[in-house]
Design an enzyme around this catalytic site. Structure first.
Site, PDB file in Angstrom:
ATOM      1  N   SER A 104      21.629  47.254-140.377  1.00  0.00           N
ATOM      2  CA  SER A 104      22.377  48.115-141.295  1.00  0.00           C
ATOM      3  C   SER A 104      23.883  48.053-141.086  1.00  0.00           C
ATOM      4  CB  SER A 104      21.891  49.560-141.167  1.00  0.00           C
ATOM      5  OG  SER A 104      22.017  50.019-139.840  1.00  0.00           O
ATOM      6  N   HIS A 155      17.448  48.062-145.980  1.00  0.00           N
ATOM      7  CA  HIS A 155      18.492  47.351-146.741  1.00  0.00           C
ATOM      8  C   HIS A 155      17.976  46.075-147.380  1.00  0.00           C
ATOM      9  CE1 HIS A 155      21.728  49.992-145.366  1.00  0.00           C
ATOM     10  NE2 HIS A 155      21.054  50.055-144.237  1.00  0.00           N
ATOM     11  N   LYS A 178      18.297  53.681-150.727  1.00  0.00           N
ATOM     12  CA  LYS A 178      19.384  52.706-150.861  1.00  0.00           C
ATOM     13  C   LYS A 178      19.277  51.983-152.205  1.00  0.00           C
ATOM     14  CE  LYS A 178      20.203  53.392-146.184  1.00  0.00           C
ATOM     15  NZ  LYS A 178      19.695  53.324-144.819  1.00  0.00           N
TER      16      LYS A 178
HETATM   17  C1  LIG Z   1      19.434  54.269-143.835  1.00  0.00           C
HETATM   18  C2  LIG Z   1      18.454  53.742-142.886  1.00  0.00           C
HETATM   19  C3  LIG Z   1      17.355  54.499-142.509  1.00  0.00           C
HETATM   20  C4  LIG Z   1      17.176  55.930-142.915  1.00  0.00           C
HETATM   21  O1  LIG Z   1      16.711  56.041-144.207  1.00  0.00           O
HETATM   22  P1  LIG Z   1      16.951  57.425-144.990  1.00  0.00           P
HETATM   23  O2  LIG Z   1      16.023  57.308-146.153  1.00  0.00           O
HETATM   24  O3  LIG Z   1      18.382  57.448-145.365  1.00  0.00           O
HETATM   25  O4  LIG Z   1      16.580  58.513-144.055  1.00  0.00           O
HETATM   26  C5  LIG Z   1      16.406  53.913-141.704  1.00  0.00           C
HETATM   27  N1  LIG Z   1      16.564  52.653-141.256  1.00  0.00           N
HETATM   28  C6  LIG Z   1      17.621  51.902-141.581  1.00  0.00           C
HETATM   29  C7  LIG Z   1      17.726  50.518-141.068  1.00  0.00           C
HETATM   30  C8  LIG Z   1      18.605  52.423-142.397  1.00  0.00           C
HETATM   31  O5  LIG Z   1      19.676  51.706-142.703  1.00  0.00           O
END
Ligand SMILES: *Cc1c(COP(=O)(O)O)cnc(C)c1O
Length: 390
Positions: free
Chosen positions: A184, A212, A242
């Protein structure tokens, strides 16, 4: 008395963080359009939003959310095991399972809740976890909650992982290998194929966090599908927060694993089901993605326009970091870009390792080429050249 010690404890912590340029603050940020942010009375082009396909603003996605709210209400009213399981959940779980070529799927309240629930459901104190050092914070949280012994391998270092598996695999019951599919804060991909091979060889269960990847890589299927074929990952976790443009987390896996989650994952059992609108929105978002693979691929193309302009290595995902080092240097670079009309948040420890504070650029389908070019020129002239001279 107790209140005073509480407040002085908090204040002391804040002062320490402030002194290291590590205190974080919320900044009111209005959404003014798919890639536009309003801050302090100014309109900024945002290059730090994970809404890669701008689907949070898609008219059909918004309409689907509104229709679902009108039909099912705002909140879901209870845990899904009580009365919170409105019929849209089943549809979305089937759609995600199909997209990921898995037998079944379960939705969680968020990606964080997913990892906090999945990992302790699968492993406990007699078991082992092998986890990439740069894996997302919530994979570490889930690992801690599980009580399993955990071993951290150097980032994407398959030799190191194999050494750890060789040394420790036999000392525990079950073993889980955890990694981000797309990292991320770095934007690089995990070597999913090599991980899958090691997992097989050492009888370990591989779980990738594809937060992602879904929507933007492998024709929208995510990081297990890059290169046009499916890599065998038995636990494909991800988020709807996302590229899907809404909120929520999921796990795609075989039937018994998903059924076990339905009955044992604490973050499903003891937490209210997601609002119907958010499930309906995700269903519509998947329609948009599946209807148009080229659209799904566009954020990565935009990222590569930026890396090429700066002579950086090709982007592997829509995330491009420029590591600055010190937190205060990074904050200054971010402020400079903001004064030029670009929102690029400084990412500081502990989100990234000490000494690797960075600007993290994310590219979305709606970014205009001329804005990317202007941003690249600015970064080159005002940040990179200046840094090289110091
Ligand atoms: C953003 C993210 C999460 C968390 O997801 P949310 O739905 O925002 O709680 C988990 N793992 C990774 C790799 C992320 O980038």
């Amino acid at each position: 008395m107790a209140r005073e010690t509480l407040n002085s404890f908090a204040q002391q912590k804040l002062d320490d963080l402030e002194a290291k340029s590590l205190r974080r603050r919320f900044v009111d940020t209005d959404r003014l359009g798919p890639a536009l942010a309003g801050r302090n009375g100014k309109t900024l082009i945002s290059f730090c939003c994970n809404d890669y396909l701008n689907l949070s603003y898609h008219p059909e996605v918004i309409q689907a959310a509104q229709d679902a709210t009108a039909r099912y209400g705002v909140g879901s009213g209870a845990s899904r095991l009580v009365t919170g399981n409105h019929p849209l959940f089943r549809q979305l779980e089937q759609r995600l399972a199909t997209l990921k070529q898995a037998e079944d799927c379960i939705i969680f309240g968020s990606g964080y809740l997913a990892n906090s629930g999945i990992i302790p459901t699968l492993v406990g104190p007699k078991d082992l976890i092998f986890i990439d050092e740069l894996a997302h914070a919530c994979l570490f949280s889930g690992s801690q909650l599980s009580g399993a012994r955990h071993f951290v391998f150097r980032h994407n270092d398959m030799g190191h992982l194999e050494d750890l598996l060789k040394a420790h695999r036999e000392t525990g019951g079950h073993a889980l290998i955890l990694t981000d599919g797309v990292f991320s804060m770095d934007g690089d991909l995990a070597p999913v194929e090599a991980l899958a091979a090691l997992a097989k060889a050492y009888d370990a269960w591989l779980m990738t966090d594809d937060a992602h990847g879904i929507g933007v890589l492998g024709e929208g299927r995510g990081s297990s599908f890059v290169g046009g074929r499916k890599i065998d990952v038995p636990l494909q976790m991800g988020t709807l927060s996302k590229a899907i443009g809404g909120y929520g987390g999921y796990l795609c896996a075989d039937q018994p694993v998903i059924d076990l989650m339905r009955t044992r994952a604490r973050t499903v059992i003891y937490s209210t089901g997601l609002p119907p609108a958010i499930i309906a929105a995700a269903l519509k978002a998947l329609d948009v993605i599946e209807a148009n693979p080229e659209f799904a691929a566009s954020p990565l193309k935009k990222a590569n326009r930026f890396t090429q302009a700066l002579g950086l290595a090709n982007a592997q995902s829509p995330i491009v970091p420029i590591v600055m080092g010190d937190a205060d240097v990074t904050l200054a670079a971010s402020a400079l870009l903001e004064s030029e009309g670009f929102l690029v948040t400084a990412i500081r420890p502990p989100t990234v390792p000490a000494g690797t504070a960075r600007l993290r650029f994310t590219f979305t389908a709606e970014h205009r080429d001329e804005d990317i070019d202007r941003l690249a020129a600015l970064v080159k002239e005002k940040i990179l050249i200046k840094r090289a001279a110091e």
